[in-house]
Motif scaffolding. Structure first.
Motif, mmCIF file in Angstrom:
data_model
loop_
_atom_site.group_PDB
_atom_site.id
_atom_site.type_symbol
_atom_site.label_atom_id
_atom_site.label_comp_id
_atom_site.label_asym_id
_atom_site.label_seq_id
_atom_site.Cartn_x
_atom_site.Cartn_y
_atom_site.Cartn_z
ATOM 1 N N ALA A 18 0.973 -1.197 -0.191
ATOM 2 C CA ALA A 18 -0.025 0.292 0.389
ATOM 3 C C ALA A 18 0.914 1.421 0.426
ATOM 4 O O ALA A 18 0.723 1.871 -0.832
ATOM 5 N N SER A 19 1.574 1.130 0.374
ATOM 6 C CA SER A 19 2.929 2.335 0.476
ATOM 7 C C SER A 19 4.011 2.770 -0.544
ATOM 8 O O SER A 19 4.070 4.086 -0.147
ATOM 9 N N THR A 20 4.231 1.382 -1.089
ATOM 10 C CA THR A 20 4.679 1.820 -2.071
ATOM 11 C C THR A 20 4.310 1.950 -3.498
ATOM 12 O O THR A 20 3.688 2.924 -3.954
ATOM 13 N N ALA A 21 3.678 0.474 -4.625
ATOM 14 C CA ALA A 21 2.788 0.710 -5.328
ATOM 15 C C ALA A 21 1.472 0.823 -5.120
ATOM 16 O O ALA A 21 0.894 1.871 -5.856
ATOM 17 N N GLY A 22 0.471 0.726 -4.513
ATOM 18 C CA GLY A 22 -1.127 1.603 -3.953
ATOM 19 C C GLY A 22 -0.511 2.839 -3.685
ATOM 20 O O GLY A 22 -0.886 3.457 -3.914
ATOM 21 N N ALA A 23 0.693 3.074 -3.110
ATOM 22 C CA ALA A 23 0.672 5.056 -3.440
ATOM 23 C C ALA A 23 0.869 5.595 -4.569
ATOM 24 O O ALA A 23 0.392 6.167 -4.888
ATOM 25 N N MET A 24 1.617 4.652 -5.665
ATOM 26 C CA MET A 24 1.841 4.670 -6.702
ATOM 27 C C MET A 24 0.663 5.445 -8.195
ATOM 28 O O MET A 24 0.283 5.764 -8.492
ATOM 29 N N ARG A 25 -0.229 4.650 -7.581
ATOM 30 C CA ARG A 25 -1.664 4.311 -8.154
ATOM 31 C C ARG A 25 -2.293 5.673 -7.597
ATOM 32 O O ARG A 25 -2.592 6.261 -8.443
ATOM 33 N N VAL A 26 -2.233 5.852 -6.401
ATOM 34 C CA VAL A 26 -2.788 6.900 -5.937
ATOM 35 C C VAL A 26 -2.603 8.399 -6.846
ATOM 36 O O VAL A 26 -2.986 9.085 -6.725
ATOM 37 N N ALA A 27 -1.191 8.252 -6.592
ATOM 38 C CA ALA A 27 -0.064 9.329 -7.372
ATOM 39 C C ALA A 27 -0.492 9.704 -9.192
ATOM 40 O O ALA A 27 -1.295 10.791 -9.226
ATOM 41 N N ALA A 28 -0.440 8.921 -9.227
ATOM 42 C CA ALA A 28 -1.359 8.790 -11.359
ATOM 43 C C ALA A 28 -2.365 8.769 -11.539
ATOM 44 O O ALA A 28 -2.888 10.185 -11.996
ATOM 45 N N ALA A 29 -3.798 8.368 -10.116
ATOM 46 C CA ALA A 29 -4.812 9.034 -11.031
ATOM 47 C C ALA A 29 -4.731 10.542 -10.486
ATOM 48 O O ALA A 29 -5.341 11.581 -11.326
ATOM 49 N N SER A 30 -4.087 10.714 -9.521
ATOM 50 C CA SER A 30 -3.951 12.424 -9.462
ATOM 51 C C SER A 30 -3.317 12.963 -10.163
ATOM 52 O O SER A 30 -3.686 14.245 -10.483
ATOM 53 N N LEU A 31 -2.395 12.639 -11.046
ATOM 54 C CA LEU A 31 -1.570 13.603 -12.353
ATOM 55 C C LEU A 31 -2.422 12.544 -12.824
ATOM 56 O O LEU A 31 -1.730 13.417 -14.239
ATOM 57 N N ASN A 32 -3.441 12.466 -13.549
ATOM 58 C CA ASN A 32 -3.695 12.318 -14.865
ATOM 59 C C ASN A 32 -4.717 13.685 -15.710
ATOM 60 O O ASN A 32 -4.711 14.160 -15.049
ATOM 61 N N HIS A 33 -4.158 13.610 -16.744
ATOM 62 C CA HIS A 33 -4.116 15.259 -17.459
ATOM 63 C C HIS A 33 -4.034 16.290 -16.875
ATOM 64 O O HIS A 33 -4.396 17.485 -16.841
ATOM 65 N N ALA A 34 -2.533 16.151 -15.823
ATOM 66 C CA ALA A 34 -2.056 17.227 -15.164
ATOM 67 C C ALA A 34 -0.658 16.995 -14.809
ATOM 68 O O ALA A 34 -0.411 17.481 -14.372
ATOM 69 N N GLN A 35 -0.009 16.027 -16.220
ATOM 70 C CA GLN A 35 1.340 15.832 -16.186
ATOM 71 C C GLN A 35 2.125 16.863 -16.729
ATOM 72 O O GLN A 35 1.057 17.957 -17.402
ATOM 73 N N PRO A 36 3.209 16.911 -16.275
ATOM 74 C CA PRO A 36 4.348 18.792 -16.518
ATOM 75 C C PRO A 36 4.044 18.263 -17.817
ATOM 76 O O PRO A 36 4.499 20.138 -18.435
#
Length: 286
Positions: free
Chosen positions: A201-219
């Protein structure tokens, strides 16, 4: 004017590269599984565009697309292996079927397209192979392990291809984009697997959450990336690697620094594993 053969042009970076190549005055063979979707997005400018259906996991489809390109334009100058898919999951969470499917598209796909196009480039003694890798093709992160492994494979055979084709006058480049504002993080492109393991949850799971929040907001700006790729292809001596995005440069710098630090710390252990020198055998003349 060059003839560009680009895979995966229905959207994302592949579509933008096709647009940039056309805008620069090149002829483009834009391929995708659904050629109609490409026609809807790319208007034909004075016959400079050929849209062809291509499934990189189907060898017959690959050869048919290359034959159509040669019949229409008589040559291929630049191959862009862009088609691919993603997987975001811990390595242990990645089931066998998902891993095999990913390798079919991301590794065996570009290998098949290269094999179909390279005979034309070798006959011409000129051309450019551009393989789209990723930020995680060099510096991976939790959650991206299996996807990164496919890009590590692309990096490996592309480095070797660079050495093998250089004497024949053919350039080879790895493009390594960071996070660009495309549909890559959409569920249709990025698979996350049906099962998760709480321990991650703290590694791959955290990355899933981060990726969802970054979707269409990538730099990253994909149109700028595409123009950079097209401009790079005109350079007299194009690079083996073209990292794109500030996030990629930060990740690469951090990995190179960590790699050098660890290698220096264990250098003596590495050196100690060679055979001891035999004084007699190493004496000149014996």
């Amino acid at each position: 004017m060059s003839v560009w053969f680009i895979t995966g042009t229905s959207r994302g970076l592949g579509l933008e590269i096709a647009r940039a190549a056309l805008a620069a005055g090149h002829q483009v063979v834009a391929t995708a599984r659904n050629a109609e979707s490409v026609r809807e997005r790319l208007p034909d400018a004075d016959g400079a565009l050929l849209t062809v259906a291509l499934d990189v996991t189907d060898p017959r489809s690959v050869h048919a697309a290359v034959e159509a390109a040669m019949e229409r334009f008589g040559r291929i100058d630049v191959l862009v292996n862009n088609a691919g898919s993603g997987l975001l999951a811990a390595v242990e969470e990645s089931d066998d079927a998902a891993v095999r499917a990913l390798y079919e598209t991301n590794v065996f796909g570009p290998l098949a397209v290269q094999r179909a196009v390279l005979p034309a480039l070798r006959r011409q003694r000129a051309g450019h192979v551009i393989n789209i890798s990723s930020i995680v093709g060099f510096a991976t992160a939790p959650g991206w392990g299996v996807y990164a492994s496919t890009k590590f494979a692309v990096e490996g055979f592309t480095e070797t291809l660079h050495a093998e084709l250089a004497p024949l006058g053919i350039h080879v480049t790895l493009v390594e984009p960071g996070f660009f504002r495309t549909d890559f993080l959409d569920p249709a492109s990025l698979h996350t697997g049906p099962d998760t393991i709480d321990d991650y949850a703290s590694t791959a799971g955290a990355m899933r959450v981060a990726a969802a929040s970054l979707n269409h907001a990538q730099p990253g700006d994909p149109a700028k990336a595409a123009r950079a790729v097209v401009e790079m292809a005109t350079a007299p001596e194009p690079p083996l690697r073209l990292p794109l995005g500030a996030d990629t440069l930060r990740a690469f710098d951090a990995k190179l620094e960590a790699f050098r630090k660890e290698m220096d710390a264990w250098r003596q252990v590495a050196l100690a594993t060679d055979h001891d020198l035999d004084g007699d055998r190493d004496t000149p003349g014996r």
